[in-house]
Design a protein around this motif. Structure first.
Motif, PDB file in Angstrom:
ATOM      1  N   ARG A  76       0.836  -1.204   0.000  1.00 51.96           N
ATOM      2  CA  ARG A  76       0.000   0.000   0.000  1.00 51.96           C
ATOM      3  C   ARG A  76       0.872   1.257   0.000  1.00 51.96           C
ATOM      4  O   ARG A  76       0.553   2.253  -0.668  1.00 51.96           O
ATOM      5  CB  ARG A  76      -0.916   0.002   1.230  1.00 51.96           C
ATOM      6  CG  ARG A  76      -1.772  -1.239   1.420  1.00 51.96           C
ATOM      7  CD  ARG A  76      -2.855  -1.378   0.363  1.00 51.96           C
ATOM      8  NE  ARG A  76      -2.370  -1.977  -0.856  1.00 51.96           N
ATOM      9  CZ  ARG A  76      -2.156  -3.291  -1.038  1.00 51.96           C
ATOM     10  NH1 ARG A  76      -2.348  -4.129  -0.029  1.00 51.96           N
ATOM     11  NH2 ARG A  76      -1.752  -3.759  -2.208  1.00 51.96           N
ATOM     12  N   VAL A  77       1.982   1.215   0.770  1.00 50.39           N
ATOM     13  CA  VAL A  77       2.908   2.354   0.798  1.00 50.39           C
ATOM     14  C   VAL A  77       3.498   2.570  -0.596  1.00 50.39           C
ATOM     15  O   VAL A  77       3.618   3.710  -1.078  1.00 50.39           O
ATOM     16  CB  VAL A  77       4.023   2.127   1.840  1.00 50.39           C
ATOM     17  CG1 VAL A  77       5.108   3.193   1.711  1.00 50.39           C
ATOM     18  CG2 VAL A  77       3.437   2.145   3.249  1.00 50.39           C
ATOM     19  N   ASN A  78       3.868   1.481  -1.255  1.00 52.04           N
ATOM     20  CA  ASN A  78       4.423   1.584  -2.613  1.00 52.04           C
ATOM     21  C   ASN A  78       3.415   2.217  -3.567  1.00 52.04           C
ATOM     22  O   ASN A  78       3.776   3.041  -4.419  1.00 52.04           O
ATOM     23  CB  ASN A  78       4.823   0.190  -3.115  1.00 52.04           C
ATOM     24  CG  ASN A  78       5.503   0.243  -4.464  1.00 52.04           C
ATOM     25  OD1 ASN A  78       6.414   1.037  -4.692  1.00 52.04           O
ATOM     26  ND2 ASN A  78       5.044  -0.596  -5.387  1.00 52.04           N
ATOM     27  N   GLU A  79       2.142   1.831  -3.407  1.00 59.23           N
ATOM     28  CA  GLU A  79       1.099   2.429  -4.261  1.00 59.23           C
ATOM     29  C   GLU A  79       0.988   3.931  -4.009  1.00 59.23           C
ATOM     30  O   GLU A  79       0.942   4.736  -4.950  1.00 59.23           O
ATOM     31  CB  GLU A  79      -0.244   1.753  -3.977  1.00 59.23           C
ATOM     32  CG  GLU A  79      -0.330   0.318  -4.497  1.00 59.23           C
ATOM     33  CD  GLU A  79      -1.572  -0.403  -4.031  1.00 59.23           C
ATOM     34  OE1 GLU A  79      -1.869  -1.472  -4.587  1.00 59.23           O
ATOM     35  OE2 GLU A  79      -2.246   0.097  -3.097  1.00 59.23           O
ATOM     36  N   LEU A  80       0.949   4.309  -2.703  1.00 59.58           N
ATOM     37  CA  LEU A  80       0.781   5.725  -2.376  1.00 59.58           C
ATOM     38  C   LEU A  80       2.017   6.556  -2.711  1.00 59.58           C
ATOM     39  O   LEU A  80       1.913   7.733  -3.084  1.00 59.58           O
ATOM     40  CB  LEU A  80       0.447   5.872  -0.889  1.00 59.58           C
ATOM     41  CG  LEU A  80      -0.931   5.377  -0.445  1.00 59.58           C
ATOM     42  CD1 LEU A  80      -1.051   5.427   1.078  1.00 59.58           C
ATOM     43  CD2 LEU A  80      -2.019   6.209  -1.096  1.00 59.58           C
ATOM     44  N   THR A  81       3.193   5.953  -2.583  1.00 62.71           N
ATOM     45  CA  THR A  81       4.448   6.697  -2.755  1.00 62.71           C
ATOM     46  C   THR A  81       4.914   6.724  -4.207  1.00 62.71           C
ATOM     47  O   THR A  81       5.404   7.756  -4.687  1.00 62.71           O
ATOM     48  CB  THR A  81       5.546   6.085  -1.874  1.00 62.71           C
ATOM     49  OG1 THR A  81       5.095   6.047  -0.516  1.00 62.71           O
ATOM     50  CG2 THR A  81       6.826   6.907  -1.957  1.00 62.71           C
ATOM     51  N   ASN A  82       4.756   5.618  -4.902  1.00 63.74           N
ATOM     52  CA  ASN A  82       5.342   5.511  -6.242  1.00 63.74           C
ATOM     53  C   ASN A  82       4.310   5.362  -7.352  1.00 63.74           C
ATOM     54  O   ASN A  82       4.306   6.137  -8.311  1.00 63.74           O
ATOM     55  CB  ASN A  82       6.308   4.311  -6.289  1.00 63.74           C
ATOM     56  CG  ASN A  82       7.440   4.462  -5.283  1.00 63.74           C
ATOM     57  OD1 ASN A  82       8.065   5.508  -5.188  1.00 63.74           O
ATOM     58  ND2 ASN A  82       7.693   3.407  -4.509  1.00 63.74           N
ATOM     59  N   ILE A  83       3.434   4.369  -7.216  1.00 65.17           N
ATOM     60  CA  ILE A  83       2.542   4.028  -8.327  1.00 65.17           C
ATOM     61  C   ILE A  83       1.503   5.109  -8.577  1.00 65.17           C
ATOM     62  O   ILE A  83       1.392   5.643  -9.695  1.00 65.17           O
ATOM     63  CB  ILE A  83       1.855   2.672  -8.052  1.00 65.17           C
ATOM     64  CG1 ILE A  83       2.914   1.564  -7.994  1.00 65.17           C
ATOM     65  CG2 ILE A  83       0.842   2.357  -9.147  1.00 65.17           C
ATOM     66  CD1 ILE A  83       2.359   0.203  -7.628  1.00 65.17           C
ATOM     67  N   PHE A  84       0.730   5.469  -7.538  1.00 65.92           N
ATOM     68  CA  PHE A  84      -0.345   6.442  -7.735  1.00 65.92           C
ATOM     69  C   PHE A  84       0.170   7.810  -8.181  1.00 65.92           C
ATOM     70  O   PHE A  84      -0.385   8.394  -9.120  1.00 65.92           O
ATOM     71  CB  PHE A  84      -1.191   6.571  -6.465  1.00 65.92           C
ATOM     72  CG  PHE A  84      -1.986   5.344  -6.132  1.00 65.92           C
ATOM     73  CD1 PHE A  84      -2.239   4.378  -7.095  1.00 65.92           C
ATOM     74  CD2 PHE A  84      -2.494   5.142  -4.852  1.00 65.92           C
ATOM     75  CE1 PHE A  84      -2.978   3.235  -6.789  1.00 65.92           C
ATOM     76  CE2 PHE A  84      -3.227   3.999  -4.542  1.00 65.92           C
ATOM     77  CZ  PHE A  84      -3.465   3.052  -5.510  1.00 65.92           C
TER      78      PHE A  84
END
Length: 574
Positions: free
Chosen positions: A225-233
């Protein structure tokens, strides 16, 4: 041998009864002794149980809380068993032995039965005490193993959180707080164990494992979820923003959606998800990220649909322009042909109005196409809507073309139909004249009334066909119906004419043949007279033939069939 006196018999019976009674008493005494010996052995085994050692060992241990309470409860059971139950049972065993020795068999048996149940209860109680006391000891040992395993899990999780702290984002603080709470829980377990409350310590260890399970799940779930919020999104949001700017500059427009506002909402949702991350609300965070991912996919889909739609529009524009031109030319040609044919033919399917309606529909489609083209030129076109409209126009033009082709095909048959109708009329006239001429050549005294009436009907039908085909506007549909009816009636007239000719000719031949028979056969003479009268007055030639043929056949069987066969042979040779 002298007989035994009565008193002797009585003595023998008494002795036998005494012997049997003594045997029964001795048997029951032996049974009681056996049962008492078994009960005494069971009681000794109970007394030999190491319950005292278990109680003594636990009494020396430092117990507290639930463990101490449990020990005291079972220690009281032990004291009651050894101090009250065992002496009471031993006293009853001794009492039963004395009673049995003094042949008080029944009283001894009642005590044996009572002791059997009482010793069974003692055995169950002793086993319960043994199990309960062993459990207290086992819990202490199990707690050590469980605590060690839990500490190993704790160390691994703590290492993961510390080494990979960057992957947990703002949730790291909550995770560290969870680690601290678990560490405090271990300290609490240590206190419980040092106080001897091993049972409560086991409960506390179970709670620690639940904490570790929850923490393990968070450690697994949070990094993605952190990866999504920090990088992907953020990357996708930036790509969407740049893509929208490029599309907008290239003339793309979007219907029923404000993409800049959607991108702003997307950023707000990401900030809310960050708050959930800081609060370590993992379940809510997962739901929020799922909604953000779906939102992003939806925006990508909207943009991609416009890109695809523009490609479709570019492909359709030229084709649709040509189709509209072709449809308009085809319609003008059709309307001209319809107006021309309307001058000569009665058009029964509203062809004039239908062709004009097609023209209006084509003009409306042309207007819609022009508007779509203007929107594209002004960079105001929503290509998904334009593509949908152009597909509808194409479908509409296809349907109109199919109907116009079908109408043209139907109309093109009008002149051919007229020519065929005229040819058939000419044939009807010729066949009618030939039929009348053939009837005239028979030199018959007259024709039946019904035949003449039917011939007149056929003549009138042919006349009406001739009249209708020479009108300024021809109703070919009505003429076609007349052609079918007239052809059938003319065919019937020709058959009736042939039947009359054959009947008249055969009547005349048979009348001549009858002349040789009537002088000797009054019936033939009478039939000949009747047939001649019918032939010359009512002209019902079939009836005249039937009258004379019946009489001749009766006078000379087979004569009529010979005459008829000869007539047909001559006729076929003509």
């Amino acid at each position: 041998m002298d007989s035994v006196p009565l008193w002797g018999i009585i003595l023998i019976v008494v002795l036998v009864v005494i012997a049997v009674a003594a045997g029964v008493v001795l048997l029951r005494q032996f049974q009681n002794q056996t049962a008492l010996a078994a009960l005494q052995q069971r009681q000794r085994r109970l007394a030999d149980l190491p319950l005292m050692d278990q109680v003594g060992t636990l009494a020396k241990m430092t117990l507290s809380g639930a463990s101490l309470e449990t020990f005291h409860r079972w220690q009281a059971q032990y004291n009651r068993l050894t101090e009250k139950e065992f002496p009471a049972v031993l006293n009853q065993l001794n009492q039963a032995g004395e009673l049995n020795d003094h042949y008080r068999i029944t009283q001894a048996r009642r005590i044996v039965d009572t002791l059997t149940g009482r010793i069974a209860d003692e055995e169950r109680t002793a086993q319960d005490i043994t199990d309960a006391l062993a459990k207290i000891t086992d819990v202490a040992q199990e707690n050590q193993a469980a605590k060690q395993a839990a500490k190993e899990r704790y160390k691994k999780l703590r290492k993961t959180i510390l080494v990979q702290s960057f992957s947990f984002g703002s949730a790291i603080t909550a995770l560290q707080t969870a680690l601290t709470a678990i560490n405090e829980s271990f300290a609490h377990v240590d206190v419980l164990e040092s106080n001897g409350d091993h049972i409560q310590a086991r409960t506390a260890l179970g709670q620690i494992n639940e904490q570790l399970d929850a923490l393990q799940k968070e450690v697994n779930d949070i990094p993605p979820r952190v990866n999504e919020l920090t990088n992907i999104f953020p990357g996708q949001a930036e790509e969407l923003a740049n893509g929208y700017d490029r599309l907008h500059d290239a003339g793309y427009r979007f219907f029923d959606i404000n993409i800049p506002q959607e991108l702003t909402k997307l950023d707000d949702d990401r900030q809310k998800a960050e708050t959930l991350l800081r609060q370590n609300k993992v379940a809510d965070l997962q739901a929020a990220n799922k909604a953000i991912a779906d939102h992003i996919d939806r925006l990508y889909d909207v943009m991609q649909k416009e890109i695809d739609a523009k490609a479709d529009v570019e492909k359709m524009r030229g084709e649709l322009h040509a189709f509209l031109t072709h449809a308009a030319v085809q319609n003008r040609t059709l309307q001209n042909e319809v107006r021309h044919l309307d001058e000569s033919y009665v058009l029964t399917n509203d062809e004039v109005q239908t062709a004009a309606r097609f023209g209006r529909q084509i003009a409306e489609a042309q207007e819609r196409f022009t508007q779509d083209e203007q929107k594209i030129a002004d960079q105001e076109a929503v290509f998904t809507l334009v593509a949908e409209d152009m597909k509808k126009i194409d479908s509409q033009l296809t349907a109109i073309e199919e109907k116009q082709v079908a109408m043209d095909k139907d109309l093109s048959g009008l002149e051919t139909g007229e020519e065929i109708a005229r040819q058939n009329l000419a044939r009807f006239m010729m066949e009618f004249r030939e039929t009348r001429r053939e009837m005239g050549q028979q030199n018959l005294p007259g024709l039946p009334k019904q035949y003449k009436e039917f011939a007149e009907i056929v003549r009138q039908e042919i006349g009406k066909l001739d009249h209708d085909l020479n009108q300024v506007k021809i109703n070919l549909e009505d003429i076609t119906k007349q052609l079918i009816m007239t052809q059938e009636d003319l065919k019937t007239l020709k058959q009736r004419s042939a039947d009359l000719i054959d009947a008249a000719a055969l009547t005349q031949e048979i009348l001549q043949y009858a002349n040789a028979l009537k002088q000797e056969n009054p019936a033939v003479a009478k039939a000949s007279s009747t047939a001649t009268q019918i032939f010359n007055t009512t002209f019902d030639y079939p009836k005249a033939l039937d009258t004379i043929a019946t009489a001749v056949e009766a006078a000379e069987p087979g004569a009529y069939h010979r005459i008829e066969s000869a007539y047909k042979d001559r006729k076929n040779q003509l």
